[in-house]
Design a protein around this motif. Structure first.
Motif: not given
Length: 419
Positions: A13, A15, A22, A86-88, A101-103
């Motif tokens: 992830y 952070e 994004k 929130k989407y990833y 895993v990106h926002s």
């Protein structure tokens, strides 16, 4: 994606990701795009980055040979789910089998057809109903209506001139005093408000003193459990370390209770957790602008830090950033909660003299808070010891049922007449 039993993968992830970095997920409102490679995407951001409400606004444009598409994350055309979810997005590296895993944020792309939205004429947008009626009066109105229109316009000019003069005077005051001085004056005026608005929840019908200001209203069971590890460190302090805290100007209210802690058992653990929480409250009272790192060096749990920010600070905007400030009314609230906590730590009695010194407020202010809480005030007899602290005349507050109702004008002294 399907994987066999012999294939293993891991998630990573990301952070540390800025708002502008994004990932972008687009959805076309009029169908599916077959050749996405032929689209030219361009992202635009708001130029006003100092405004916290505008700096995250983005406009995404997709251009093709035949048509252009536009989407944004603000306004009426934006997707409401952006503020609720929130989407990833996961990006799989097939060599390392790690998925980053990106926002992500969603854009609803709508076609922009040239000539579909025609601009209104300037007179249609600027002229109100009143302006149109005034134009009719000027052209076809009676003499009486024209005199009334002229009088109203003169009054409007006078009102606009007054507003301009007031705005100019306000800007002059801000330039002379400065914004911080004006904020301090507002805070001092705010501190004169009724203290009852900032007291802990009070049960006036309680049959026991400890039920008037419930301990669970000060610290919930979940919050109290989070203080167990930090409280154990407070309980392990040696007499030498406590003396060093005194010499370094530490919180005397905390040191006093740590020196007289129960020897073993649950009462000792409770006293240690309360002492740590009280030290955080007293440390917060000395601050003006509180950062997100508050309490981390002392081992403050995250749930306690969030409670302190939510309960005792107010949010302000400064240079495009959100800051947590401690206003005068919040200082009064902080003093009331410290006093209520000390009552539970000291068998429904608290030393007001030590508390007002630790909080950095005047003795008259802490007495005012104690009276607002309905506490009984008393003074300790002066001792003959060599220690100056023991020789001082300390004020104490005790919770005795029924609660005392003080007259706010009772202590006002009469002014002596001049002869």
């Amino acid at each position: 994606m399907t994987t066999t039993m012999a294939t293993s993968s891991s998630l990573v992830y990301c952070e540390e990701e800025r708002e502008a970095d994004k990932a972008v997920i687009v959805r076309f409102s009029n169908g599916c795009v077959k050749n996405a490679e032929k689209l030219d995407f361009t992202m635009y951001k708001n130029a006003d980055e100092s405004n916290p409400r505008k700096k995250s606004r983005r406009i995404l444009v997709a251009e093709s040979d035949r048509l252009s598409y536009v989407g944004n994350n603000f306004g009426a055309g934006s997707l409401k789910c952006n503020s609720l979810c929130k989407y990833y997005v996961g990006v799989l590296d097939k060599q390392t089998m790690q998925m980053e895993v990106h926002s992500a944020q969603l854009f609803n792309m709508q076609p922009l057809i040239p000539g579909e939205a025609t601009e209104a004429k300037p007179q249609d947008t600027t002229q109100t109903y009143r302006d149109k009626v005034d134009s009719l009066i000027e052209a076809f109105g009676t003499n009486k209506q024209k005199r009334a229109l002229s009088s109203r316009r003169l009054n409007q000019v006078g009102s606009d001139t007054l507003h301009q003069a007031v705005a100019k005077a306000a800007n002059s005051v801000i330039d002379q005093k400065g914004l911080e001085a004006l904020q301090q004056e507002v805070a001092e005026t705010e501190s004169q408000a009724d203290l009852a608005l900032h007291l802990p929840p009070c049960n006036t019908d309680a049959d026991k003193p400890e039920n008037v200001y419930l301990f669970d209203d000060l610290l919930s069971p979940v919050e109290f459990g989070a203080l167990e590890q930090a409280g154990s460190k407070m309980a392990a302090l040696t007499p030498e370390e406590l003396q060093k805290m005194k010499d370094d100007g530490g919180c005397l209210s905390v040191v006093k209770h740590l020196e007289n802690m129960p020897s073993v058992g649950a009462p000792r653990e409770k006293m240690a957790c309360c002492a740590f929480y009280l030290s955080l409250l007293l440390q917060l009272a000395r601050q003006r602008s509180i950062t997100r790192k508050f309490g981390q060096e002392e081992g403050c749990p995250r749930i306690i830090q969030s409670k302190l920010f939510k309960t005792f600070t107010v949010e302000t905007f400064n240079n495009g950033r959100v800051q947590n400030m401690l206003s005068a009314s919040m200082r009064a609230k902080l003093a009331a909660y410290c006093l209520a906590l000390l009552l539970h730590m000291g068998h429904m009695s608290a030393d007001l003299t030590l508390l007002h010194r630790d909080l950095g407020i005047t003795e008259a202010r802490i007495i005012e808070v104690a009276k607002s809480m309905g506490l009984t005030l008393s003074k300790s007899a002066r001792g003959k010891a060599d220690d100056a602290e023991l020789r001082d005349e300390h004020r104490h507050a005790s919770l005795v049922l029924p609660l005392v109702k003080y007259d706010q004008f009772m202590e006002r002294r009469k002014r002596k007449k001049m002869h």
